[in-house]
Design a protein around this motif. Structure first.
Motif, PDB file in Angstrom:
ATOM      1  N   LEU A 157      51.251  35.929 -38.459  1.00 38.91           N
ATOM      2  CA  LEU A 157      52.721  36.340 -37.847  1.00 38.91           C
ATOM      3  C   LEU A 157      52.848  36.752 -36.409  1.00 38.91           C
ATOM      4  O   LEU A 157      51.941  37.339 -35.449  1.00 38.91           O
ATOM      5  CB  LEU A 157      52.513  37.514 -38.859  1.00 38.91           C
ATOM      6  CG  LEU A 157      53.434  38.901 -38.672  1.00 38.91           C
ATOM      7  CD1 LEU A 157      55.600  38.012 -38.862  1.00 38.91           C
ATOM      8  CD2 LEU A 157      52.793  40.131 -39.310  1.00 38.91           C
ATOM      9  N   LYS A 181      46.956  39.751 -42.114  1.00 37.61           N
ATOM     10  CA  LYS A 181      47.740  39.137 -41.230  1.00 37.61           C
ATOM     11  C   LYS A 181      46.629  39.045 -40.024  1.00 37.61           C
ATOM     12  O   LYS A 181      46.028  39.528 -39.416  1.00 37.61           O
ATOM     13  CB  LYS A 181      49.888  39.370 -40.718  1.00 37.61           C
ATOM     14  CG  LYS A 181      50.274  39.272 -41.914  1.00 37.61           C
ATOM     15  CD  LYS A 181      50.323  38.275 -43.057  1.00 37.61           C
ATOM     16  CE  LYS A 181      51.254  38.540 -44.031  1.00 37.61           C
ATOM     17  NZ  LYS A 181      52.861  38.323 -44.402  1.00 37.61           N
ATOM     18  N   GLU A 301      57.677  34.816 -38.841  1.00 38.47           N
ATOM     19  CA  GLU A 301      56.747  35.042 -39.711  1.00 38.47           C
ATOM     20  C   GLU A 301      56.308  33.473 -39.965  1.00 38.47           C
ATOM     21  O   GLU A 301      57.335  32.290 -39.737  1.00 38.47           O
ATOM     22  CB  GLU A 301      56.570  35.614 -40.944  1.00 38.47           C
ATOM     23  CG  GLU A 301      55.954  35.867 -41.867  1.00 38.47           C
ATOM     24  CD  GLU A 301      55.930  36.535 -42.971  1.00 38.47           C
ATOM     25  OE1 GLU A 301      55.515  37.205 -43.480  1.00 38.47           O
ATOM     26  OE2 GLU A 301      57.032  37.062 -43.073  1.00 38.47           O
TER      27      GLU A 301
END
Length: 556
Positions: A157, A181, A301
């Protein structure tokens, strides 16, 4: 005849008419000269002690402590050990006695040292069936104080600058789910007039990383600044593999910063960042330029891109030292009680061709204590005086925490601790006071009375609140003493743009201010050291006696 140094009259070369001894005026002149001569001896010992603290002598010591040869005095390092030896040798030469058992000036603190195992440490970028391997320390480095074995995997991300402050109108993290993430963010060199370069936004990188980590990110990958990328490219630098350390033995009661970090902090170079994000280096540079101009870079993303990160370490044992010395008080009864001087003599070391000399932070406090040692030999208080040069403050106040936990004298007999950390920069008439109003109204009153009568600086209490966003109350060595119920204060001149930078060098030091603050501390200690009773604990309702039982009190 001779009337004191520099006053000489040869009567033989004067005629009777010219001879002043034949004139009544002579006796008036003689009286004046005699009064001048006598005034050389009329200063009190305390006045002479204060005047012995000079900018010139402070500079002599700081020229050594903040020199390149000490390479930033990192914990642990051979250079910090040499600095400890230098301080102890001077302390002994100035007449301070060793306080530790066996006649030693050194309080040994055992450390466990972790070094990255280069062969077993890697990052892998996985895109479908394609795998790209990145190596340490060529492509990436580990950021922060500690290193631990970690295995992390997750999708990527990108969060642009990664700053979240709704009040400022800039929130790169709004609505994002960061849990698990691998978060990538940029670290540009922002110009001085950038809208995010405000007093409220100090330590921007730390604040960004903490905010991202607190939202459950598995890792934060920081794309290095333009200046550092240039150094890597042109000078052939690799990422730092300086050993990271932790206390080998847990302190008995004090909560320290040695707890393992839940997420990984790492730094990556431009080419690797571009590959992870699926863009060109030119596009990456455009993002940096946009941020420097005050424009946001949108998040993205990248679920199709996953990373697998493995950090391996090698361990060994080492040690670091508090330097501890003392001077006996003049009163047979009160000499069993103590006033303490404290500072930290470590800094953050050297990396990537840069030496972080730490002249202000905290060479200034370190050498101020050497001047205090000399002044105390001229005039000392009734109570005994302890000097503690704390180690490993930059690692989390380890030296001061260790000292109060393992003090060679009863902590119940410590009247007060006076901490000097960064005392030589900014406005020459401005000084921050932190902690003096937390336990004893007497400590704060003494400081203000001395300032009003002798020093006349502008005392600033802006940082004393434990709720201040910069957390200064918790960031220097006065705090563990306060935790133990010992009245303590941090004399502090404030941060600068040189804070923890290679530009914190001796050429930027205001030695006149440094001498002024050191004299302030000396006078404070003399008043505390001569009082009939130790400082009263009369502010915090839960702290009425000194000792480890006060650790249960929550200051945050």
């Amino acid at each position: 005849m001779t009337l004191g140094r520099g006053y000489a009259i040869d009567r033989d070369i004067l005629s009777d008419e010219e001879n002043p001894m034949k004139s009544s005026k002579f006796y008036s002149v003689l009286a004046i000269l005699l009064s001048l001569f006598l005034c050389f001896g009329c200063k009190t010992q305390q006045q002479r002690a204060v005047e012995s603290i000079t900018a010139e002598e402070l500079k002599v010591h700081l020229d050594v402590i903040a020199s390149d040869e000490f390479r930033g005095r990192n914990t642990p390092s051979q250079e910090l050990k040499i600095a400890s030896r230098y301080i102890a040798t001077l302390a002994e030469s100035y007449g301070l006695k060793p306080l530790m058992p066996g006649g030693s000036y050194f309080q040994e603190i055992p450390l466990a040292v972790d070094t990255i195992d280069q062969a077993q440490t890697r990052m892998r970028l996985i895109i479908g069936n394609r795998i790209r391997n990145f190596s340490f320390p060529d492509d990436f480095g580990i950021y922060g104080r500690s290193t631990q074995k970690m295995k992390i995997a997750g999708s990527v991300l990108f969060v642009g600058f990664g700053f979240s402050s709704p009040k400022s109108g800039w929130d790169d993290l709004e609505g994002l789910d960061l849990k698990g993430k691998i978060v990538v963010m940029l670290d540009p060199d922002l110009p001085a007039n950038h809208k995010l370069r405000t007093p409220e936004n100090r330590r921007l990188l730390y604040r960004r990383c903490r905010a991202i980590g607190s939202r459950g990110a598995a890792a934060v990958l920081i794309v290095v600044s333009q200046e550092r990328e240039k150094d890597f490219s042109e000078k052939g630098f690799l990422f730092d593999n300086t050993p990271r350390c932790r206390l080998a033995e847990d302190l008995k009661s004090i909560s320290t910063s040695t707890s393992q970090q839940a997420y990984l902090l790492a730094e990556i170079r431009y080419a690797i960042a571009a590959e992870i994000l699926g863009i060109s280096v030119t596009e990456l540079e455009d993002m940096f330029d946009a941020l420097r101009e005050g424009k946001k870079v949108p998040w993205r993303e990248l679920d199709e891109r996953r990373m697998d990160i493995s950090i391996s370490t090698q361990q060994k044992k080492d040690k670091t030292y508090n330097v501890v010395a003392w001077l006996e008080g003049t009163d047979e009864e009160l000499k069993q009680e103590y006033v303490l001087f404290g500072s930290h003599h470590d800094h953050i070391g050297a990396k990537e061709g840069r030496i972080y000399n730490g002249a202000d932070d905290n060479g200034s406090g370190t050498v101020a204590m050497l001047e205090l040692a000399q002044a105390m030999q001229i005039s000392r208080p009734k109570r005994s005086v302890i000097f503690v040069w704390h180690t490993a403050e930059e690692k989390g106040l380890w030296g001061s925490r260790y000292f109060v936990e393992n003090s060679p004298v009863p902590v119940e007999k410590m009247s007060a601790e006076l901490n000097m950390d960064m005392i030589c920069r900014n406005d020459p008439d401005h000084l921050y006071i932190i902690g003096s109003n937390k336990l004893s109204s007497e400590l704060d009153s003494i400081i203000n009375a001395i300032n009003d009568k002798y020093i006349r600086m502008n005392l600033d209490y802006n940082y004393e609140d434990p709720k201040h966003p910069d957390n200064f109350f918790f960031r220097s060595d006065q705090y563990p003493y306060i935790q133990y119920g010992i009245p303590s204060v941090w004399y502090f001149c404030g941060t600068t743009d040189d804070y923890h930078q290679e530009t914190d060098t001796i050429d930027r030091v205001d030695f006149a201010k440094m001498a002024k603050v050191t004299r302030f501390v000396y006078l404070t200690a003399m008043v505390i050291g001569k009082k009939p009773e130790m400082l009263k604990l009369d502010i915090h309702p839960d702290i009425t006696m000194r000792g480890g039982h006060n650790l249960k009190v929550k200051w945050r």
